[in-house]
Design an enzyme around this catalytic site. Sequence first.
Site, PDB file in Angstrom:
ATOM      1  N   PRO A   2      43.698 -19.502  51.373  1.00 41.97           N
ATOM      2  CA  PRO A   2      43.515 -18.197  50.759  1.00 41.97           C
ATOM      3  C   PRO A   2      42.087 -17.967  50.323  1.00 41.97           C
ATOM      4  O   PRO A   2      41.461 -18.831  49.720  1.00 41.97           O
ATOM      5  CB  PRO A   2      44.445 -18.236  49.554  1.00 41.97           C
ATOM      6  CG  PRO A   2      44.846 -19.654  49.396  1.00 41.97           C
ATOM      7  CD  PRO A   2      44.130 -20.476  50.375  1.00 41.97           C
ATOM      8  N   GLU A   3      41.605 -16.804  50.645  1.00 42.33           N
ATOM      9  CA  GLU A   3      40.303 -16.361  50.168  1.00 42.33           C
ATOM     10  C   GLU A   3      40.566 -15.277  49.119  1.00 42.33           C
ATOM     11  O   GLU A   3      41.703 -15.054  48.739  1.00 42.33           O
ATOM     12  CB  GLU A   3      39.460 -15.841  51.347  1.00 42.33           C
ATOM     13  CG  GLU A   3      39.327 -16.895  52.444  1.00 42.33           C
ATOM     14  CD  GLU A   3      38.536 -16.435  53.652  1.00 42.33           C
ATOM     15  OE1 GLU A   3      37.632 -15.604  53.485  1.00 42.33           O
ATOM     16  OE2 GLU A   3      38.818 -16.913  54.765  1.00 42.33           O
ATOM     17  N   ARG A 112      48.890 -29.672  52.505  1.00 39.78           N
ATOM     18  CA  ARG A 112      47.796 -30.649  52.614  1.00 39.78           C
ATOM     19  C   ARG A 112      47.376 -31.247  51.281  1.00 39.78           C
ATOM     20  O   ARG A 112      46.485 -32.097  51.236  1.00 39.78           O
ATOM     21  CB  ARG A 112      46.599 -29.997  53.326  1.00 39.78           C
ATOM     22  CG  ARG A 112      46.896 -29.763  54.805  1.00 39.78           C
ATOM     23  CD  ARG A 112      45.810 -28.966  55.493  1.00 39.78           C
ATOM     24  NE  ARG A 112      44.603 -29.751  55.686  1.00 39.78           N
ATOM     25  CZ  ARG A 112      43.531 -29.281  56.296  1.00 39.78           C
ATOM     26  NH1 ARG A 112      43.523 -28.046  56.774  1.00 39.78           N
ATOM     27  NH2 ARG A 112      42.471 -30.020  56.440  1.00 39.78           N
TER      28      ARG A 112
END
Length: 283
Positions: A2-3, A112
């Site tokens: 996400p940005e 991750r």
Amino acid sequence: MPELPEVETIVLSLRDRISGKKINKVVVQFEKCLGNISAGEFKKILTGAKIISLSRRAKYIIFELSNKYFLFLHLRMTGKVLLKIQSAPITKHDHVMIYLNDNQCIFYNDTRKFGRFFVTQSPEIVLGKLGPEPLGEDYNFSNFSQKITKTQRTIKALLLDQTFVAGLGNIYTDEALWMAKIHPEQPAHSLSKIKRKALFEAIKCVLTQGIANRGTSLGDGQGNYTSSDHQSGTNQHSLKVFARTGSPCPECRTMIQKSVVAQRGTHYCPKCQKLKLINSKAT
DNA sequence: CCATATGTTACTCG
DNA sequence: ACGAGTAACATATG
């Protein structure tokens, strides 16, 4: 993953549903998700506290708590915040569960395991080094321009640097550079004032569009972005260069190329975004 | 097996 | 001091 636009979308989708709620119980399955605190301290501080407000700074989600503490969450590559009912089963990659006093539970899921929580009473410890919010009031051209002219770094590396401007990641950086017609490897100091202004505006433009489209959801793997209600964004359909390698540039129909710049996959139009080798410090 | 992935940081080398 | 490059974190996917 996400940005800024994705984090903003998550915050907007969560805010009304958890503001004012009290934290009844906290479960930590993977302690390394906690960046500056032990699981015991984390539970002790959160349990019983009320969530006063929810906000965003750069790519951080900020929970303001009633006990003077702030809970920060950075999702890094594959972090997700999912709001579910309390009886929802704990599934693979669910690392932290925050149970509220209304049958809802915040599930922190991260394939991750790069994402991190921080708990502190001093926000500046987490946010102190960040550059200006590109959609905020402290984002101004003279400061932006000055910083660009002072460094020899490639413009792509600079845009990814959160101390320069906060919130851009790989997708929106490539999109902004395409919109401003700047080659990603262009040395920052070599950009003319016209180009600096174009980039300054393009950054606002691509981020605003990303938010309007509720974020960019690429592919359908586990790491793909969805909001806290499992909703995908639609901004992937508006991308001009990112993930469009080999497709025609929307402007000139030249094939989009991909290379590696600043250690990241980088997408650009070789015709619209020509590298300018003659570097005279233009004004 | 290999390369790549929406992020960040620590480290090396020149 | 600066900037480029690499590795690391950990897992999934093509």
